[in-house]
Design an enzyme around this catalytic site. Structure first.
Site, PDB file in Angstrom:
ATOM      1  N   ASN A   1      50.710 -11.164  59.293  1.00 49.44           N
ATOM      2  CA  ASN A   1      51.130 -12.080  60.355  1.00 49.44           C
ATOM      3  C   ASN A   1      51.987 -13.224  59.817  1.00 49.44           C
ATOM      4  O   ASN A   1      52.992 -13.598  60.413  1.00 49.44           O
ATOM      5  CB  ASN A   1      49.902 -12.663  61.073  1.00 49.44           C
ATOM      6  CG  ASN A   1      49.372 -11.725  62.143  1.00 49.44           C
ATOM      7  OD1 ASN A   1      49.968 -10.692  62.437  1.00 49.44           O
ATOM      8  ND2 ASN A   1      48.248 -12.094  62.731  1.00 49.44           N
TER       9      ASN A   1
ATOM     10  N   GLU B   1      45.734  -8.161  57.774  1.00 51.28           N
ATOM     11  CA  GLU B   1      46.247  -8.606  59.072  1.00 51.28           C
ATOM     12  C   GLU B   1      46.766 -10.046  58.999  1.00 51.28           C
ATOM     13  O   GLU B   1      47.849 -10.359  59.498  1.00 51.28           O
ATOM     14  CB  GLU B   1      45.152  -8.509  60.144  1.00 51.28           C
ATOM     15  CG  GLU B   1      44.631  -7.102  60.426  1.00 51.28           C
ATOM     16  CD  GLU B   1      45.664  -6.179  61.063  1.00 51.28           C
ATOM     17  OE1 GLU B   1      46.732  -6.654  61.506  1.00 51.28           O
ATOM     18  OE2 GLU B   1      45.396  -4.959  61.104  1.00 51.28           O
TER      19      GLU B   1
ATOM     20  N   ARG C   1      54.729  -3.878  68.325  1.00 49.29           N
ATOM     21  CA  ARG C   1      53.501  -4.198  67.603  1.00 49.29           C
ATOM     22  C   ARG C   1      52.307  -4.105  68.547  1.00 49.29           C
ATOM     23  O   ARG C   1      52.452  -4.176  69.755  1.00 49.29           O
ATOM     24  CB  ARG C   1      53.604  -5.579  66.953  1.00 49.29           C
ATOM     25  CG  ARG C   1      54.633  -5.592  65.804  1.00 49.29           C
ATOM     26  CD  ARG C   1      54.448  -6.785  64.900  1.00 49.29           C
ATOM     27  NE  ARG C   1      53.102  -6.872  64.379  1.00 49.29           N
ATOM     28  CZ  ARG C   1      52.675  -6.188  63.315  1.00 49.29           C
ATOM     29  NH1 ARG C   1      53.460  -5.381  62.670  1.00 49.29           N
ATOM     30  NH2 ARG C   1      51.433  -6.323  62.909  1.00 49.29           N
TER      31      ARG C   1
HETATM   32  N1  ADP Z   1      50.983 -16.755  61.029  1.00 45.14           N
HETATM   33  C1  ADP Z   1      51.529 -16.719  62.247  1.00 45.14           C
HETATM   34  N2  ADP Z   1      52.616 -17.490  62.542  1.00 45.14           N
HETATM   35  C2  ADP Z   1      53.195 -17.460  63.760  1.00 45.14           C
HETATM   36  N3  ADP Z   1      52.760 -16.697  64.786  1.00 45.14           N
HETATM   37  C3  ADP Z   1      51.697 -15.917  64.572  1.00 45.14           C
HETATM   38  C4  ADP Z   1      51.022 -15.881  63.309  1.00 45.14           C
HETATM   39  N4  ADP Z   1      49.989 -15.017  63.402  1.00 45.14           N
HETATM   40  C5  ADP Z   1      50.019 -14.531  64.663  1.00 45.14           C
HETATM   41  N5  ADP Z   1      51.029 -15.065  65.378  1.00 45.14           N
HETATM   42  C6  ADP Z   1      51.344 -14.787  66.806  1.00 45.14           C
HETATM   43  O1  ADP Z   1      50.212 -14.184  67.417  1.00 45.14           O
HETATM   44  C7  ADP Z   1      50.543 -12.923  67.974  1.00 45.14           C
HETATM   45  C8  ADP Z   1      49.376 -11.971  67.890  1.00 45.14           C
HETATM   46  O2  ADP Z   1      49.087 -11.645  66.543  1.00 45.14           O
HETATM   47  P1  ADP Z   1      48.307 -10.289  66.222  1.00 45.14           P
HETATM   48  O3  ADP Z   1      47.058 -10.252  67.014  1.00 45.14           O
HETATM   49  O4  ADP Z   1      48.176 -10.147  64.770  1.00 45.14           O
HETATM   50  O5  ADP Z   1      49.274  -9.153  66.808  1.00 45.14           O
HETATM   51  P2  ADP Z   1      50.686  -8.617  66.250  1.00 45.14           P
HETATM   52  O6  ADP Z   1      50.823  -8.977  64.817  1.00 45.14           O
HETATM   53  O7  ADP Z   1      50.607  -7.147  66.449  1.00 45.14           O
HETATM   54  O8  ADP Z   1      51.747  -9.240  67.097  1.00 45.14           O
HETATM   55  C9  ADP Z   1      51.790 -12.491  67.238  1.00 45.14           C
HETATM   56  O9  ADP Z   1      52.570 -11.592  68.001  1.00 45.14           O
HETATM   57  C10 ADP Z   1      52.504 -13.819  66.990  1.00 45.14           C
HETATM   58  O10 ADP Z   1      53.224 -14.222  68.128  1.00 45.14           O
HETATM   59 MG    MG Z   2      49.353  -9.022  63.427  1.00 47.92          MG
END
Ligand code: ADP
Ligand code: MG
Lengths: 154, 112
Positions: A59, A55, A113
């Site tokens: 991300n 995960e 997502r």
């Molecule tokens: N490494 C990252 N860099 C930038 N934004 C991030 C990062 N990790 C997460 N995010 C932000 O946090 C949100 C939620 O992440 P997550 O819970 O993994 O859900 P998803 O990947 O399904 O969108 C993402 O939609 C994104 O906007």
């Molecule tokens: Mg994610």
């Protein structure tokens, strides 16, 4: 050396830098699982650690770097003498403006997502720490202890 | 990930082997959607018996196919998820919209 100092000794450590490509996530999972196997984790615990790292790295690739394959995701994985793993996943991507909102279950900035990545990390690891700065990047620190073997009751 | 799409009457089975993550979800989406677009179907069954890993990207991919089936008036089921995979599916709440069955036999019995 007293017990406390010994507890915080590093047992082993690896550092991994990958290009931000979706096909590298499977490699990171396999690598993390193999390394974590040096500790007394159950297969179930290893599976949960694989999920959390998957995960976090996904991300960085999708959100942090917006799928630009020529960026880099860095991982620092440490095994502690006192029985725990610490996985640091770092990107130098876009960063997160509102961390609280980003970590809420089902919140996602990408249509299609699930918004469950952080929720998975939090439920399957003991501790999840996120540091982020807009325009500079994001660091996710995942920690998981080795459970003490349960005494069988006779 | 290995993927095999097999029609049986009006039901189409998707047999998946390996890991369903960010990379593989894209392939899953392309291949299954192409099949749905070209052939149409009443019922889509994902057989996950040989899947040993799924993450939130994979779950999102499966739910995306569910939405597509719903749009064309069809339904979808999931069969054979191992405990580690099932745990992730249930945590996502997917069972509230897509029925999960231990085996194909269970599915046939329940959906008759
Ligand atoms: N490494 C990252 N860099 C930038 N934004 C991030 C990062 N990790 C997460 N995010 C932000 O946090 C949100 C939620 O992440 P997550 O819970 O993994 O859900 P998803 O990947 O399904 O969108 C993402 O939609 C994104 O906007
Ligand atoms: Mg994610």
């Amino acid at each position: 050396m007293n017990v406390n100092e010994k507890d915080f000794r590093v047992k082993n450590q690896i550092r991994l830098t990958i290009q931000s490509r979706a096909e590298n996530v499977a490699f990171v999972r396999a690598c993390t699982a193999a390394f974590a196997s040096q500790m007394d984790y159950t297969l179930e615990e290893i599976d949960e650690i694989r999920l959390a790292v998957s995960e976090a790295v996904s991300n960085s690739i999708i959100h942090g770097y917006k799928n630009d394959p020529y960026s880099q995701v860095e991982l620092y994985i440490t095994l502690w003498e006192n029985g725990g793993i610490e996985i640091v996943v770092e990107d130098h991507g876009c960063g997160i403006a509102d961390l609280k909102q980003a970590m809420e279950p089902t919140f996602s900035t990408e249509p299609g997502r699930m918004g469950l990545g952080f929720a998975f990390m939090q439920s399957f690891m003991d501790q999840v720490e996120v540091k982020s700065r807009v325009g500079q990047g994001t660091t996710v620190i995942l920690k998981r202890k080795v459970r003490q073997p349960v005494e069988s009751k006779n | 990930m290995q993927l095999e799409v097999k029609p049986k009457g009006h039901t189409v089975f998707v047999y998946i082997k390996g890991e369903i993550d960010l990379q593989e979800t894209e392939r899953l989406r392309q291949e299954v959607d192409r099949y749905i677009d070209h052939h149409g179907m009443d019922h889509l069954v994902f057989d996950l018996t040989q899947v040993n890993f799924i993450d939130s990207s994979g779950v999102g991919g499966i739910i995306g196919r569910y939405r597509k089936m719903k749009d064309i008036g069809g339904k979808m089921s999931i069969v054979g998820a191992k405990p580690t995979v099932e745990k992730v599916l249930i945590f996502s709440g997917i069972q509230k919209i897509i029925p999960l069955y231990q085996t194909e036999k269970d599915r046939i019995k329940a959906e008759k």
